[in-house]
Design a protein around this motif. Structure first.
Motif, mmCIF file in Angstrom:
data_model
loop_
_atom_site.group_PDB
_atom_site.id
_atom_site.type_symbol
_atom_site.label_atom_id
_atom_site.label_comp_id
_atom_site.label_asym_id
_atom_site.label_seq_id
_atom_site.Cartn_x
_atom_site.Cartn_y
_atom_site.Cartn_z
ATOM 1 N N THR A 127 0.761 -1.245 0.146
ATOM 2 C CA THR A 127 0.074 0.110 -0.091
ATOM 3 C C THR A 127 0.895 1.229 -0.148
ATOM 4 O OG1 THR A 127 -0.039 0.067 2.467
ATOM 5 C CG2 THR A 127 -1.788 -1.178 1.193
ATOM 6 N N GLU A 128 2.334 1.293 0.451
ATOM 7 C CA GLU A 128 3.042 2.357 0.228
ATOM 8 C C GLU A 128 4.100 2.332 -0.565
ATOM 9 O OE1 GLU A 128 4.363 3.318 4.202
ATOM 10 O OE2 GLU A 128 2.262 2.847 5.024
ATOM 11 N N ASN B 103 3.881 2.260 -4.768
ATOM 12 C CA ASN B 103 3.752 3.772 -5.221
ATOM 13 C C ASN B 103 5.138 4.271 -5.685
ATOM 14 O OD1 ASN B 103 1.103 4.170 -5.188
ATOM 15 N ND2 ASN B 103 1.301 4.586 -2.860
ATOM 16 N N ASP C 210 -2.252 0.143 -7.833
ATOM 17 C CA ASP C 210 -3.409 0.785 -7.512
ATOM 18 C C ASP C 210 -3.413 0.503 -6.014
ATOM 19 O OD1 ASP C 210 -5.480 2.180 -6.564
ATOM 20 O OD2 ASP C 210 -6.629 1.784 -8.524
ATOM 21 N N ASP C 211 -2.677 1.675 -5.298
ATOM 22 C CA ASP C 211 -2.943 1.107 -3.966
ATOM 23 C C ASP C 211 -4.280 1.369 -3.150
ATOM 24 O OD1 ASP C 211 -3.362 3.943 -3.943
ATOM 25 O OD2 ASP C 211 -1.965 4.740 -2.800
ATOM 26 N N ARG C 212 -5.335 1.922 -3.984
ATOM 27 C CA ARG C 212 -6.586 1.711 -3.485
ATOM 28 C C ARG C 212 -6.948 0.350 -3.377
ATOM 29 N NH1 ARG C 212 -9.039 6.005 -7.675
ATOM 30 N NH2 ARG C 212 -7.858 4.338 -8.771
ATOM 31 N N ILE C 213 -6.774 -0.300 -4.310
ATOM 32 C CA ILE C 213 -7.241 -1.704 -4.700
ATOM 33 C C ILE C 213 -6.564 -2.580 -3.633
ATOM 34 C CG2 ILE C 213 -7.363 -3.779 -6.232
ATOM 35 C CD1 ILE C 213 -7.625 -1.947 -8.485
ATOM 36 N N THR C 214 -5.178 -2.464 -3.482
ATOM 37 C CA THR C 214 -4.488 -3.222 -2.565
ATOM 38 C C THR C 214 -4.780 -3.065 -1.152
ATOM 39 O OG1 THR C 214 -2.609 -1.764 -2.727
ATOM 40 C CG2 THR C 214 -2.476 -3.834 -4.098
ATOM 41 N N THR C 215 -5.150 -1.697 -0.621
ATOM 42 C CA THR C 215 -5.412 -1.401 0.522
ATOM 43 C C THR C 215 -6.859 -2.095 0.941
ATOM 44 O OG1 THR C 215 -4.473 0.604 0.567
ATOM 45 C CG2 THR C 215 -6.255 0.438 2.133
ATOM 46 N N LYS C 216 -7.743 -2.198 -0.009
ATOM 47 C CA LYS C 216 -8.988 -2.765 0.150
ATOM 48 C C LYS C 216 -8.921 -4.286 0.108
ATOM 49 C CE LYS C 216 -13.514 -3.288 -2.267
ATOM 50 N NZ LYS C 216 -14.050 -2.711 -3.511
ATOM 51 N N GLU D 280 -7.259 -4.901 3.732
ATOM 52 C CA GLU D 280 -8.390 -4.872 4.892
ATOM 53 C C GLU D 280 -9.301 -6.094 4.975
ATOM 54 O OE1 GLU D 280 -10.126 -1.032 3.781
ATOM 55 O OE2 GLU D 280 -8.444 0.123 4.915
#
Length: 286
Positions: free
Chosen positions: A61-62, A65, A258-264, A267
């Motif tokens: 997530t970090e 990028n 895409d960190d939005r997808i990997t964060t989801k 979680e």
């Protein structure tokens, strides 16, 4: 008493799910005597055995990028979409920006095993944590080196590719090593069975001259994967396996950055681990 093994499946950035599951295991002090990780799952497993809560999450997530992590620019410039020297070298080795706690990893009595594929012979080599050094994680690079989008890794005069080519779900290896129960953290959805590999013309053209055995293995990888998955499901029916799956509603590409997808995804893994903690404890105690 049962020897319970933890299996962490590979799958590139899909393994953000497993990072979430393993973090809740760390939070709840869940330990295993034996851990087997494949490809990116091996990196997840190493952080888990090193007891570094949150470290895997940062990579998905970090660090994802960062320009040297994964990109077509890397592929054009270095021949690696995933820059394994950056991920498992610059970031992870001694003195790195997100150093793996090598001392804790080695002092933990948990066995850590991960496969890689000999690119020339097609044979599996199962590395252990004893093959690692504070400033050299080449075996982890080897198990993560996806053909075509990554160069093979040279170790002891042999070239290696991704462990998932020859041992995607190493149930047999785990049982041979004494595991009679398995907790499996998958990077796929429930019911997934692998189809024949796509882009056959591309990988055949790319690999056939130097690594024809690798081409043969990729051609039949789906058969190896599905047979191992059926064995794991049979163990589940016998109450000898507990399996964590990625939720059906989350669709992730192996190479996404895409960190939005990997964060989801992370979680979701964390929630599933938390939700099923009582089931896990009962499974481990029975």
């Amino acid at each position: 008493m049962s020897k319970i093994g933890l299996l962490v499946e590979g799958g590139g950035m899909k393994c953000a799910y497993g990072a979430g599951v393993l973090d809740i295991f760390l939070k709840e002090n869940i330990e295993f005597p034996y851990v087997c990780g494949v490809s990116a799952g091996a990196a997840n497993a190493a952080s888990f055995v090193a007891k570094q809560y949150g470290r895997n999450k940062r990579f998905y997530t970090e660090h994802v990028n960062e320009p040297d992590y994964a990109s077509m620019k890397n592929f054009v410039k270095k021949g690696n979409f995933f820059d394994l020297d950056y991920i498992y070298g610059t970031l992870s080795e001694k003195g790195g920006a997100d150093e793996l706690d090598f001392e804790t990893l080695m002092s933990n009595p948990t066995e850590l095993v991960f496969p890689a594929t000999n690119a020339v012979t097609g044979q599996a080599r199962f590395f252990t944590k004893n093959d690692l050094k504070p400033d050299d994680f080449s075996p982890v690079k080897a198990t993560s080196a996806l053909p075509v989008i990554c160069k093979p890794i040279l170790i002891d005069g042999n070239y290696y590719y991704d462990g998932g080519i020859v041992a995607s779900i190493p149930v047999r290896k785990m049982m041979e090593d004494g595991c009679d129960k398995i907790v499996a953290v998958m990077s796929k959805h429930r019911g997934y069975m692998m189809k024949p590999q796509g882009h056959k013309a591309v990988y055949t053209m790319w690999l056939r001259r130097n690594f024809p055995k690798t081409v043969e293995l990729i051609n039949r990888r789906h058969k190896q994967y599905n047979a191992s998955m059926r064995k794991l499901l049979a163990l589940q029916r016998e109450k000898k396996a507990l399996i964590y799956y990625v939720p059906d509603e989350i669709k992730v590409k192996t190479t996404t950055n895409d960190d939005r997808i990997t964060t989801k995804l992370y979680e979701a893994g964390f929630r599933d681990g938390e939700k099923n903690m009582d089931i896990l404890r009962r499974f481990m105690e029975e």
